[in-house]
Write a protein that holds these residues in place. Structure first.
Motif, PDB file in Angstrom:
ATOM      1  N   VAL A  67       0.838  -1.203   0.000  1.00 41.71           N
ATOM      2  CA  VAL A  67       0.000   0.000   0.000  1.00 41.71           C
ATOM      3  C   VAL A  67       0.875   1.256   0.000  1.00 41.71           C
ATOM      4  N   PHE A  68       1.965   1.238   0.757  1.00 45.49           N
ATOM      5  CA  PHE A  68       2.876   2.385   0.798  1.00 45.49           C
ATOM      6  C   PHE A  68       3.497   2.626  -0.579  1.00 45.49           C
ATOM      7  N   LEU A  69       3.929   1.558  -1.253  1.00 40.79           N
ATOM      8  CA  LEU A  69       4.540   1.717  -2.577  1.00 40.79           C
ATOM      9  C   LEU A  69       3.522   2.225  -3.600  1.00 40.79           C
ATOM     10  N   ILE A  70       2.299   1.752  -3.525  1.00 38.78           N
ATOM     11  CA  ILE A  70       1.269   2.249  -4.443  1.00 38.78           C
ATOM     12  C   ILE A  70       0.999   3.732  -4.184  1.00 38.78           C
ATOM     13  N   GLY A  71       0.942   4.117  -2.911  1.00 38.23           N
ATOM     14  CA  GLY A  71       0.742   5.525  -2.576  1.00 38.23           C
ATOM     15  C   GLY A  71       1.900   6.397  -3.038  1.00 38.23           C
ATOM     16  N   ALA A  72       3.137   5.913  -2.840  1.00 36.95           N
ATOM     17  CA  ALA A  72       4.315   6.675  -3.268  1.00 36.95           C
ATOM     18  C   ALA A  72       4.344   6.818  -4.789  1.00 36.95           C
ATOM     19  N   ALA A  73       4.006   5.732  -5.494  1.00 37.68           N
ATOM     20  CA  ALA A  73       3.984   5.800  -6.962  1.00 37.68           C
ATOM     21  C   ALA A  73       2.915   6.786  -7.435  1.00 37.68           C
TER      22      ALA A  73
END
Length: 87
Positions: free
Chosen positions: A34-40
Motif C-alpha cells: 500500500v505504501f509503494l502504491i501511494g508513493a507511486a
C-alpha cells in the motif's frame, strides 16, 4: 437456482470458533504494498503537474512570440510619416 444455493452452502466451511475477524491484518507485506502504491501515485501526480506546467509555459511563450511577430509585421507595413510608403 435453489440447488445452486444448496451446493454453495454445503461447500462453504463453518468458521473456526477461535477465529476473530477483527484481528486479521494485512501485515508488513500489505503495508509495504500500500505504501509503494501511494508513493507511486504521489510521484506520478508530481510528474503530471510538471508536464502540464511545461505545456502551459510553452503555449504562453508561443503566443507571446506570435504577438511580437504580428506587432513587428504591423509596424513594418504601416508608414511612419505621411510621406513614407509601405515596402
Amino acid at each position: 437456482m435453489i440447488s445452486l444455493l444448496n451446493v454453495v452452502l454445503a461447500v462453504t466451511p463453518t468458521p473456526d470458533p477461535d477465529f476473530d475477524p477483527n484481528t486479521v491484518t494485512p501485515g508488513v507485506v500489505g503495508f509495504i504494498v500500500v505504501f509503494l502504491i501511494g508513493a507511486a501515485t504521489l510521484l506520478l501526480g508530481f510528474d503530471l503537474v510538471r508536464r502540464i506546467r511545461r505545456t502551459t509555459y510553452r503555449a504562453e511563450i508561443t503566443a507571446r512570440l506570435e504577438a511580437e511577430i504580428a506587432e513587428r509585421d504591423a509596424d513594418q507595413s504601416t508608414p511612419k510619416t505621411p510621406g513614407d510608403k509601405p515596402e
